[in-house]
Design an enzyme around this catalytic site. Structure first.
Site, PDB file in Angstrom:
ATOM      1  N   LYS A  70       0.832  -1.209   0.000  1.00 37.77           N
ATOM      2  CA  LYS A  70       0.000   0.000   0.000  1.00 37.77           C
ATOM      3  C   LYS A  70       0.869   1.262   0.000  1.00 37.77           C
ATOM      4  CE  LYS A  70      -4.334  -1.870   1.627  1.00 37.77           C
ATOM      5  NZ  LYS A  70      -5.129  -2.106   0.463  1.00 37.77           N
ATOM      6  N   LYS A 113      -4.269  -9.206  -6.864  1.00 42.44           N
ATOM      7  CA  LYS A 113      -5.428  -9.526  -6.027  1.00 42.44           C
ATOM      8  C   LYS A 113      -6.657  -8.720  -6.473  1.00 42.44           C
ATOM      9  CE  LYS A 113      -6.715  -8.101  -1.464  1.00 42.44           C
ATOM     10  NZ  LYS A 113      -6.373  -7.725  -0.116  1.00 42.44           N
ATOM     11  N   LYS A 119     -10.939  -4.161  -3.276  1.00 39.88           N
ATOM     12  CA  LYS A 119     -12.078  -3.259  -3.427  1.00 39.88           C
ATOM     13  C   LYS A 119     -11.694  -1.799  -3.583  1.00 39.88           C
ATOM     14  CE  LYS A 119     -13.362  -4.127   1.276  1.00 39.88           C
ATOM     15  NZ  LYS A 119     -12.120  -3.773   1.986  1.00 39.88           N
TER      16      LYS A 119
HETATM   17  N1  AQP Z   1      -9.083 -11.026  -3.484  1.00 40.34           N
HETATM   18  C1  AQP Z   1      -9.386 -11.634  -2.352  1.00 40.34           C
HETATM   19  N2  AQP Z   1      -9.450 -12.982  -2.298  1.00 40.34           N
HETATM   20  C2  AQP Z   1      -9.770 -13.612  -1.142  1.00 40.34           C
HETATM   21  N3  AQP Z   1     -10.022 -12.973   0.016  1.00 40.34           N
HETATM   22  C3  AQP Z   1      -9.965 -11.626   0.008  1.00 40.34           C
HETATM   23  N4  AQP Z   1     -10.164 -10.707   0.969  1.00 40.34           N
HETATM   24  C4  AQP Z   1      -9.989  -9.469   0.443  1.00 40.34           C
HETATM   25  N5  AQP Z   1      -9.675  -9.564  -0.861  1.00 40.34           N
HETATM   26  C5  AQP Z   1      -9.643 -10.887  -1.169  1.00 40.34           C
HETATM   27  C6  AQP Z   1     -10.525 -11.015   2.343  1.00 40.34           C
HETATM   28  O1  AQP Z   1     -11.652 -10.191   2.699  1.00 40.34           O
HETATM   29  C7  AQP Z   1     -11.583  -9.946   4.098  1.00 40.34           C
HETATM   30  C8  AQP Z   1     -11.840  -8.497   4.368  1.00 40.34           C
HETATM   31  O2  AQP Z   1     -10.839  -7.731   3.791  1.00 40.34           O
HETATM   32  P1  AQP Z   1     -10.521  -6.250   4.238  1.00 40.34           P
HETATM   33  O3  AQP Z   1     -11.401  -5.324   3.567  1.00 40.34           O
HETATM   34  O4  AQP Z   1     -10.549  -6.124   5.706  1.00 40.34           O
HETATM   35  O5  AQP Z   1      -9.032  -6.063   3.836  1.00 40.34           O
HETATM   36  P2  AQP Z   1      -8.264  -6.357   2.532  1.00 40.34           P
HETATM   37  O6  AQP Z   1      -7.720  -7.730   2.608  1.00 40.34           O
HETATM   38  O7  AQP Z   1      -7.252  -5.273   2.378  1.00 40.34           O
HETATM   39  O8  AQP Z   1      -9.372  -6.285   1.388  1.00 40.34           O
HETATM   40  P3  AQP Z   1      -9.379  -5.489   0.052  1.00 40.34           P
HETATM   41  O9  AQP Z   1     -10.672  -5.823  -0.630  1.00 40.34           O
HETATM   42  O10 AQP Z   1      -8.134  -5.706  -0.734  1.00 40.34           O
HETATM   43  O11 AQP Z   1      -9.465  -4.004   0.517  1.00 40.34           O
HETATM   44  P4  AQP Z   1      -8.537  -2.802   0.130  1.00 40.34           P
HETATM   45  O12 AQP Z   1      -8.538  -2.753  -1.369  1.00 40.34           O
HETATM   46  O13 AQP Z   1      -9.172  -1.617   0.756  1.00 40.34           O
HETATM   47  O14 AQP Z   1      -7.200  -3.073   0.714  1.00 40.34           O
HETATM   48  C9  AQP Z   1     -10.221 -10.392   4.580  1.00 40.34           C
HETATM   49  O15 AQP Z   1     -10.363 -11.607   5.287  1.00 40.34           O
HETATM   50  C10 AQP Z   1      -9.442 -10.592   3.326  1.00 40.34           C
HETATM   51  O16 AQP Z   1      -8.464 -11.595   3.483  1.00 40.34           O
END
Ligand code: AQP
Length: 341
Positions: A124, A206, A209
């Site tokens: 990040k 990955k 979101k």
């Molecule tokens: N691509 C993915 N495949 C499988 N699991 C995923 N998770 C996120 N992306 C994937 C799982 O979703 C849960 C919640 O995630 P989070 O929002 O707390 O954090 P993150 O992992 O940083 O998710 P994002 O979607 O990638 O958010 P941003 O883009 O804001 O950083 C977690 O259990 C995560 O493993």
């Protein structure tokens, strides 16, 4: 033993689950298949707490109106995927201030070198060099506080969060060894399939979101026509065989998505498509996603018609979570040596 006592003893033995998701953007199929999908079922076996991790969302720049809307949307989505607030504790992280308090305390039991090794921080920071703030660096410590406050035994997460759960274990063990057993040392649990869903437009990245990956990220709330368009455009390769292997990241990702959507193994999914061409395969994966996500979107839309009722569920969830959280926090303050009156 009468029936009521037996029930109580039984429920005391139940392990505790905690997981959370941050309201940073519009939740994706990755969030669903890697985490949210499994949460509603877990209350049959465990005592479950789930949070919208809004304190974590400000580690990246976010407008106040987006934070507010994302938080409400995510809370409603968690209800829409099937989390029953009567059988689980569902709450907003910032409504239980113990999270921020324990986060500060645990900073003092986390080594700078340990936090520096976190891959998500490095990723990040690279992507947002103009906003490498201390909160982003400290995120895993707050996440440790989230988990440890509730004495969670199990933390269901996608693969990307496993390193943070490991750090949480290190911090819990360090605190327990320095004082006396205080925290349950949790284990991370990743799903068999769907632990890491990749972008449809770049299957080496990955599906996230908040990455602004318009065609690569399928949103849980996408309309069916948008879901189908994204799957039809999904990157594959110049071969023709629907087979999972490291040289075929696009097809492997689509097979993973399909297997996870249908609750079948990758092998079984491969067999189903052994005579299909890529176009027919992508179409079928898209349809499976539409079938799974449609009822969630419909339930979500119904829930969002009454934000007042949503607020009431948030309030009740926070009250239940707070009881458990402040018990742990008080114990921690005392062990460290703070004067309590
Ligand atoms: N691509 C993915 N495949 C499988 N699991 C995923 N998770 C996120 N992306 C994937 C799982 O979703 C849960 C919640 O995630 P989070 O929002 O707390 O954090 P993150 O992992 O940083 O998710 P994002 O979607 O990638 O958010 P941003 O883009 O804001 O950083 C977690 O259990 C995560 O493993």
């Amino acid at each position: 033993m009468n029936e009521q006592v037996a029930l109580q003893v039984n429920s005391e033995k139940r392990k505790r689950v905690f997981s959370a998701i941050k309201p940073t953007g519009n939740p994706t199929l990755g969030n669903y298949l890697g985490a949210m999908k499994y949460w509603p079922r877990m209350c049959e076996t465990y005592d479950c707490l789930y949070a919208v991790a809004d304190l974590h969302a400000i580690t990246v720049a976010i407008k106040p109106k987006d934070l507010r809307e994302n938080s409400k949307r995510l809370f409603a989505l968690l209800l829409a995927v099937g989390i029953d607030p009567e059988k689980n504790i569902l709450f907003m992280q910032s409504h239980v201030t113990a999270h921020a308090e324990l986060g500060w305390l645990l900073n003092n039991y986390t080594m700078f070198g340990e936090a520096s090794r976190m891959t998500q921080f490095k990723d990040k920071s690279r992507k947002n060099p103009e906003n490498v703030n201390v909160g982003l660096f400290d995120y895993p410590v707050l996440m440790a506080a989230d988990i440890l406050l509730y004495q969670a035994d199990i933390v269901p997460v996608g693969e990307d969060q496993m390193q943070h759960v490991e750090l949480c274990r290190t911090v819990a063990n360090r605190f327990n060894n320095r004082y006396s057993p205080t925290f349950t040392v949790p284990v991370g649990k990743i799903p068999d399939y769907g632990a890491r869903i990749h972008s449809l437009s770049d299957p080496t990245a990955k599906m996230g979101k908040s990455e602004g990956d318009a065609d690569g990220a399928v949103l849980i709330l996408d309309r069916p026509e948008d879901i189908m368009r994204k799957f039809k455009r999904a990157v594959t390769d110049c071969d023709t065989k629907v087979h999972a292997c490291k040289d075929k990241p696009g097809i492997t990702n689509l097979l993973t998505i399909y297997a996870s959507l249908c609750d079948i193994s990758i092998d079984k999914a491969e067999r189903e498509f052994e005579n299909s061409d890529y176009a027919a395969f992508k179409l079928r994966v898209g349809e499976a996603a539409v079938e799974t996500l449609r009822p969630i979107r419909e339930k979500y839309e119904a829930l969002r018609k009454d934000d007042k009722a949503l607020g009431e569920i948030m309030k009740q969830g926070a009250e239940k979570a707070a009881r458990s959280a402040y018990r742990t926090l008080e114990k921690v303050y005392k062990k460290i040596g703070f004067v309590r009156v």
